[in-house]
Design a protein around this motif. Structure first.
Motif, short mmCIF file in Angstrom:
data_model
loop_
_atom_site.label_atom_id
_atom_site.label_comp_id
_atom_site.label_asym_id
_atom_site.label_seq_id
_atom_site.Cartn_x
_atom_site.Cartn_y
_atom_site.Cartn_z
N ILE A 16 0.84 -1.21 0.00
CA ILE A 16 0.00 0.00 0.00
C ILE A 16 0.87 1.25 0.00
N ALA A 17 1.92 1.26 0.83
CA ALA A 17 2.77 2.45 0.93
C ALA A 17 3.48 2.72 -0.40
N ARG A 18 3.97 1.65 -1.05
CA ARG A 18 4.62 1.82 -2.38
C ARG A 18 3.63 2.37 -3.40
N ALA A 19 2.40 1.84 -3.37
CA ALA A 19 1.39 2.30 -4.33
C ALA A 19 1.03 3.77 -4.07
N LEU A 20 0.97 4.17 -2.81
CA LEU A 20 0.67 5.58 -2.50
C LEU A 20 1.80 6.48 -3.03
N ALA A 21 3.05 6.05 -2.83
CA ALA A 21 4.18 6.86 -3.29
C ALA A 21 4.13 7.03 -4.81
N ARG A 22 3.80 5.95 -5.50
CA ARG A 22 3.69 6.02 -6.97
C ARG A 22 2.55 6.95 -7.37
N HIS A 23 1.42 6.81 -6.70
CA HIS A 23 0.22 7.58 -7.03
C HIS A 23 0.46 9.09 -6.88
N TYR A 24 1.10 9.48 -5.80
CA TYR A 24 1.29 10.92 -5.54
C TYR A 24 2.64 11.45 -6.04
N GLY A 25 3.52 10.56 -6.53
CA GLY A 25 4.85 11.00 -6.97
C GLY A 25 5.74 11.38 -5.79
N TYR A 26 5.59 10.66 -4.68
CA TYR A 26 6.39 10.94 -3.48
C TYR A 26 7.51 9.91 -3.34
N HIS A 27 8.48 10.23 -2.47
CA HIS A 27 9.56 9.29 -2.15
C HIS A 27 9.01 8.22 -1.19
N ALA A 108 6.79 12.44 1.14
CA ALA A 108 7.37 11.13 1.41
C ALA A 108 6.34 10.23 2.08
N VAL A 109 6.45 8.95 1.72
CA VAL A 109 5.64 7.91 2.36
C VAL A 109 6.60 7.01 3.11
N LEU A 110 6.39 6.82 4.41
CA LEU A 110 7.23 5.93 5.20
C LEU A 110 6.36 4.83 5.78
N ASP A 111 6.82 3.57 5.66
CA ASP A 111 6.05 2.51 6.30
C ASP A 111 6.85 1.86 7.40
N GLY A 112 6.16 1.49 8.50
CA GLY A 112 6.86 0.89 9.63
C GLY A 112 5.91 0.54 10.76
N ARG A 113 6.37 0.77 11.99
CA ARG A 113 5.58 0.43 13.17
C ARG A 113 5.26 1.67 14.00
N ASP A 114 6.15 2.69 13.93
CA ASP A 114 6.05 3.84 14.84
C ASP A 114 6.16 5.16 14.07
N ILE A 115 5.82 5.14 12.79
CA ILE A 115 6.00 6.36 11.97
C ILE A 115 5.03 7.44 12.43
N GLY A 116 3.74 7.08 12.58
CA GLY A 116 2.74 8.08 12.98
C GLY A 116 2.82 8.48 14.44
N THR A 117 3.45 7.63 15.26
CA THR A 117 3.49 7.92 16.70
C THR A 117 4.78 8.59 17.14
N VAL A 118 5.94 8.16 16.58
CA VAL A 118 7.23 8.62 17.11
C VAL A 118 8.09 9.32 16.04
N VAL A 119 8.24 8.68 14.87
CA VAL A 119 9.17 9.23 13.86
C VAL A 119 8.59 10.52 13.28
N CYS A 120 7.32 10.50 12.88
CA CYS A 120 6.69 11.66 12.25
C CYS A 120 5.32 11.92 12.89
N PRO A 121 5.29 12.33 14.17
CA PRO A 121 3.97 12.54 14.80
C PRO A 121 3.16 13.64 14.12
N ASP A 122 3.85 14.52 13.33
CA ASP A 122 3.13 15.60 12.64
C ASP A 122 2.73 15.24 11.21
#
Ligand code: CDP
Length: 218
Positions: A16-27, A108-122
């Protein structure tokens, strides 16, 4: 714009994350691969059981060019990744590289376990992708070409427990994340649901210029 995609093993978040990056032209950054590299480097340097000192040293001197995709994707390395991911110093060593990637333009699209909570809370858009352990084990079994469904399910459950129960950055949905349960969805439906969820956030994240005076409706 930053899109955070979190969730447990084999829920479909990477696809899903790869497809989102392709769709929006993001890293796109698969942050799990960083933990897999540390796990594999620690296994190569010290064998099992992995000592925290070996894992921390591996995280601080990580050379992403020294691994092949094939060796990183094995379930042994997935398990090693979730063992080193418990160590706070390992997580700290990987934080800067993830945060600077997240700032890349136009997004940018980042996939992981703690991206929304710790790495990129904003992050402007946060998705939590999940599915039942049985469905995830079936998908991972196919991906790995493994004959042993029971062993794959046991490994998925062990990894879920380690990822959810650790003290530092446990696997948990951010309060402002949209949760997608993909148990009953095929990949096309799951990607479309993710795009719809992100589009809903982009309406607010992208400022539109006000119309020129005199042209306002009403
Ligand atoms: O592909 P899969 O979902 O099986 O795993 P992965 O995303 O490659 O991550 C492997 C392991 O790294 C996970 O089980 C987590 O323990 C750890 N990880 C983490 O702690 N934090 C992240 N942001 C990404 C992965």
């Amino acid at each position: 714009m930053i899109i955070a995609v979190d969730g447990p093993a084999a829920a479909g978040k990477g696809t899903i994350a790869r497809a989102l990056a392709r769709h929006y032209g993001y890293h796109f950054l698969d942050t799990g691969s960083l933990y897999r590299m540390v796990g594999l480097a620690a296994l190569k340097a010290g064998g099992e059981p992995i000592s925290p000192e070996t894992a921390i040293a591996a995280a601080r001197s990580l050379d992403p060019t020294s691994f092949t995709d094939a060796e990183l994707r094995s379930e042994t390395v997935g398990a090693a990744a979730s063992i080193v991911a418990v160590i706070p110093e390992v997580r700290a060593a990987l934080l800067d590289v993830q945060r600077s990637f997240a700032r890349r333009e136009p997004g940018a699209v980042l996939d992981g376990r703690d991206i929304g909570t710790v790495v990129c809370p904003d992050a402007e858009a946060k998705l939590f992708i999940t599915a039942s352990p049985e469905v995830r084990a079936r998908r991972r079994q196919i991906e790995l070409g493994s004959a042993d469904y029971t062993a794959v399910l046991a490994e998925i459950r062990a990894r879920d427990a380690r990822d959810s129960q650790r003290a530092t950055s446990p696997l948990v949905a951010a309060k402002d994340a949209v949760t997608l349960d993909t148990s009953e969805m095929d990949i096309t439906a799951a990607v479309q649901a993710a795009i719809d969820a992100v589009d809903a956030k982009r309406v607010y994240a992208t400022p539109y210029p006000s119309p020129p005076q005199g042209e306002r409706a009403g």
